[in-house]
Design a protein around this motif. Structure first.
Motif, short mmCIF file in Angstrom:
data_model
loop_
_atom_site.label_atom_id
_atom_site.label_comp_id
_atom_site.label_asym_id
_atom_site.label_seq_id
_atom_site.Cartn_x
_atom_site.Cartn_y
_atom_site.Cartn_z
N UNK A 58 6.83 10.58 0.32
CA UNK A 58 6.99 9.55 1.36
C UNK A 58 6.23 9.93 2.63
N UNK A 59 6.27 11.20 2.99
CA UNK A 59 5.56 11.62 4.20
C UNK A 59 4.05 11.45 4.03
N UNK A 60 3.53 11.82 2.86
CA UNK A 60 2.09 11.70 2.63
C UNK A 60 1.66 10.23 2.62
N UNK A 61 2.49 9.37 2.03
CA UNK A 61 2.17 7.94 2.00
C UNK A 61 2.19 7.35 3.40
N UNK A 62 3.15 7.76 4.20
CA UNK A 62 3.23 7.26 5.57
C UNK A 62 2.04 7.72 6.41
N UNK A 89 3.73 2.25 10.54
CA UNK A 89 4.94 2.79 9.91
C UNK A 89 6.21 2.19 10.52
N UNK A 90 6.19 1.96 11.83
CA UNK A 90 7.33 1.28 12.45
C UNK A 90 7.44 -0.15 11.92
N UNK A 133 3.08 5.74 -3.30
CA UNK A 133 4.19 6.57 -3.79
C UNK A 133 4.11 6.75 -5.30
N UNK A 134 3.73 5.68 -6.00
CA UNK A 134 3.70 5.73 -7.46
C UNK A 134 2.64 6.68 -7.99
N UNK A 135 1.68 7.08 -7.14
CA UNK A 135 0.64 8.01 -7.59
C UNK A 135 1.12 9.45 -7.55
N UNK A 136 2.29 9.68 -7.00
CA UNK A 136 2.85 11.04 -6.93
C UNK A 136 3.75 11.30 -8.13
N UNK A 137 3.89 12.56 -8.49
CA UNK A 137 4.73 12.91 -9.62
C UNK A 137 6.15 12.43 -9.45
N UNK A 164 0.83 -1.20 0.00
CA UNK A 164 0.00 0.00 0.00
C UNK A 164 0.87 1.25 0.00
N UNK A 165 1.93 1.22 0.79
CA UNK A 165 2.84 2.37 0.87
C UNK A 165 3.53 2.61 -0.47
#
Length: 742
Positions: free
Chosen positions: A682-686, A701-702, A670-674, A665-666
């Motif tokens: 990475x921060x938004x995905x987390x 996340x840990x 990420x692949x949906x971002x430019x 899922x993480x």
């Protein structure tokens, strides 16, 4: 499987009493019935268990709460587990086919975004069977100091003996309706601890309401209706005779019209094709004898049939080949499970479909061909100390759900050298271990493996896989482990026995050589374990990952793109994501004690089947290493820690694919971002992990970071293994891809 239709018919006849009526009693509990209730009734039911694999997240909490509640009511529980399958026991193929059908239907609903219907269908599939959780439950019972016993064969017969014995070891029994077959008159079906009540059913009441059936005819009605000892009498399932689904009253009426004789009923319908195909009369007679003369273990430790004075000389025809009493003793104490002894006693090994139905050719090849060495070694280790027949003449035939005509023989006698000869020089005493404990180099928790240069030293405890592997990397220690058995200095302590069991296992699996030094694969495993922190609890995961690498089923290439991947991702991104997620499936998603809610992945459930099957094979083998050690007298027998020995072995836990789904899922997000490698992406995905995808996780996340540490450690092991790893460059390429997305 309980008696068909009996439970539905009997439900209105249940009686309810306050739990105070059981105060100061010893309650014998059929473990399979207890687990089945928890798995399939709210609030403990977790509908998505068959979509995730592994163990239920909340089951341990529910069990411990119920044990505490029983204690508060003055109830002393004793759990009885079924052991070997008796010769007449039905194979659960009908239920498994139906479970596979429902699971496939649930995945179709999930892919059509019909979430509610998909969850309900997953929950109704019944794919997870209670016996797959026996060791899980035994470990909980052991930790809570609750007594348990594994019966030689059926728990029902054992419970009947314990209740009806002059010494009356239990005051009451709780279990399924099958207990009525064994002359148990009153059966508790459910404890309602919240309402402080329990439900029970009287066999006498059932007989009276069935036209006052005598006991023998009631047993016949139960058998012909269908149970785990006998399939349903085919005429009862004929639409021409019974347009509506039959009930146990229909079975009763059939017997009454046939002169109160099951034999007469079978003879009357003997020309029916289904009756002929099943050879039903013969099977009925065997099942009837299996009820009357089922084999139990007595209070003195003897293993014998019920009604011994009248038992025939051919009990093996309906129970199975007799094994040595010492083996039944170890089984009864939970030293090892019944899987491999079942293969040997029955001469059959059935491979059943996994949770994802096992439709891939890769999985079918794994179970058909690639695990033979595990199975053959396990069979050879168990049979070597037994009668010569079991080693030199017994042949086990494998059968498979995906090809009912395929029969594959397993000939353990052909192994040269024998597994016993290979491992006979592992008898290392504790005195040799003192001061020699290997150091475990671990990274500081605040640093990644790649960044950390300051290492701390911690001793791995004897009896752990990490200890066993690291010890063999110590060149000064290894020569001292070549220790033929000394009858005056047998292995004594649990740590000695478990450590030697693990060393023997490692040599049989090719991680140690005949001089007890690490092989190339052993050195790679040692590198992986040195790269992991003990608090991550990943030593079993590391070994299983190495096993799948060696079997060439954990690969960097050939992964088909999967549904649900981000629309902007490339084929490379999808394949890399799938591989990293597969590695994450070896880890564990920490979850609150509540049923799972979140995204699913059939592709990762399919890979979970690979992990689970290899784990099970490793567990079979390590158990049989211990069995061989004990049966050959390599360890002292004057002890009371038998259950601790078996429950200290690795590979009991079956992890779900939850952590793999979290990593997928993480990476998909990420692949949906430019720019999927940017810090903001990475921060938004987390942030989505705990807020949107896995709201009941402890710290997703840990856990993802832990999965990445496992990946890092595995990469170090792949580098150490060198040319022995197929697709090594692909692994390193995926590693470079991942390093930009963490």
């Amino acid at each position: 499987m309980p008696v068909r239709t009996l439970d539905e018919w009997a439900t209105p006849r249940l009686q309810n009493f306050p739990l105070t009526a059981l105060k100061d009693t010893t309650l014998g509990i059929e473990a399979a019935h207890y687990l089945d209730r928890l798995l399939n009734t709210p609030p403990s039911k977790e509908p998505l268990l068959s979509a995730l694999g592994g163990f239920p997240f909340a089951l341990k909490t529910f069990i411990e709460q119920e044990l505490e509640a029983m204690s508060s009511f003055g109830i002393r529980p004793v759990f009885i587990f079924s052991g070997l399958d008796c010769a007449v026991k039905e194979k659960p193929m009908r239920q498994l086919r139906e479970a596979s059908r429902l699971n496939s239907q649930a995945w179709e609903l999930y892919n059509q975004h019909q979430a509610t219907q998909a969850v309900d269908t997953f929950g109704n599939s019944g794919s997870v069977k209670p016996d797959s959780l026996f060791r899980f439950l035994q470990r909980i019972l052991q930790a809570n100091k609750v007594e348990f016993l594994v019966a030689p064969y059926s728990a029902w017969a054992q419970l009947a003996y314990m209740e009806q014995s002059p010494r009356q070891f239990v005051d009451a029994v709780m279990g399924s309706s099958d207990l009525f077959l064994f002359e148990v008159d009153k059966v508790i079906t459910k404890l309602d601890l919240e309402r402080s009540r329990f439900s029970w059913l009287s066999r006498r009441t059932c007989q009276d309401e069935m036209m006052k059936l005598p006991a023998d005819l009631f047993v016949d009605a139960c058998l012909l209706s269908g149970c785990s000892l006998l399939p349903t009498f085919p005429p009862l399932e004929s639409p021409a005779l019974y347009p509506k689904p039959f009930t146990i009253r229909d079975t009763t009426n059939l017997l009454l019209t046939m002169g109160r004789s099951a034999t007469a009923a079978c003879t009357h319908y003997q020309d029916e094709p289904a009756v002929q195909q099943l050879n039903y009369l013969d099977r009925y007679r065997r099942a009837r004898m299996a009820v009357k003369h089922h084999v139990i273990i007595t209070d003195s430790g003897e293993v014998q049939p019920l009604d011994l004075d009248h038992a025939p000389s051919d009990v093996h025809e309906f129970i199975g080949l007799q094994l040595p009493e010492e083996l039944y003793f170890y089984l009864s104490r939970g030293v090892f499970g019944p899987r491999v002894p079942n293969w040997l006693a029955s001469g059959e090994l059935f491979e059943y479909p996994p949770l994802d139905s096992g439709e891939s050719s890769e999985y079918q090849r794994l179970v058909r061909d690639q695990l033979d060495s595990h199975r053959l070694q396990a069979l050879a280790l168990l049979s070597q100390p037994l009668f010569r027949f079991y080693y030199h003449q017994r042949e086990v035939i494998m059968r498979f759900w995906f090809n009912k005509d395929l029969e594959k023989p397993l000939r353990h006698k052909d192994l040269v050298p024998t597994p016993r000869d290979v491992v006979s020089n592992w008898n290392v005493r504790l005195e040799s271990l003192k001061g020699e404990g290997p150091k475990t180099s671990v990274s500081k928790p605040s640093l990644s493996i790649r960044e950390s240069s300051q290492l701390t030293n911690r001793k791995a405890p004897p009896g752990s896989l990490t200890y066993a592997v690291h010890a063999l990397a110590d060149r000064d220690f290894v020569p001292r482990t070549v220790t033929p058995r000394n009858n005056s200095q047998l292995l004594t302590t649990k740590d000695e026995i478990v450590s030697n069991t693990l060393w023997r296992f490692l040599q049989l699996r090719g991680y140690a050589d005949k001089k007890h030094g690490l092989t190339t694969w052993g050195n790679a495993l040692n590198v992986v374990l040195k790269s992991l922190a003990p608090e991550d609890h990943l030593e079993e995961s590391a070994l299983l990952a190495m096993e799948l690498l060696r079997l060439d089923v954990l690969t960097a290439g050939g992964a088909a793109p999967t549904a649900g991947a981000a629309s902007r991702s490339t084929d490379v991104d999808r394949n890399n994501t799938l591989l990293v997620s597969r590695v994450a499936c070896f880890g564990k998603l920490r979850h609150k004690p509540i049923g799972f809610t979140g995204p699913l992945s059939r592709a990762l459930l399919s890979f979970h089947s690979f992990i689970s099957t290899v784990r099970e094979s490793c567990h079979d083998l390590v158990e049989m290493v211990l069995a061989n050690l004990l049966l050959n007298g390599d360890a002292g027998r004057d002890r009371d820690d038998w259950a601790d020995l078996g429950l200290s072995l690795p590979f009991i836990d079956d992890h779900d694919c939850g952590l793999g789904i979290a990593v997928k899922s993480y990476l998909d997000d990420l692949a949906s971002h430019g720019d999927p490698t940017s810090a903001s992406a990475r921060e938004m995905a987390k942030a989505k992990g705990p807020e949107e995808w896995f709201v009941h996780s402890v710290d997703v996340n840990t856990d993802i970071d832990t999965a990445f540490r496992l990946w890092d450690a595995l990469i170090q092991g792949i580098k150490a293994a060198g040319k022995d790893i197929r697709g090594r460059e692909n692994w390193l390429e995926v590693d470079r891809w991942l390093s930009q997305r963490r």
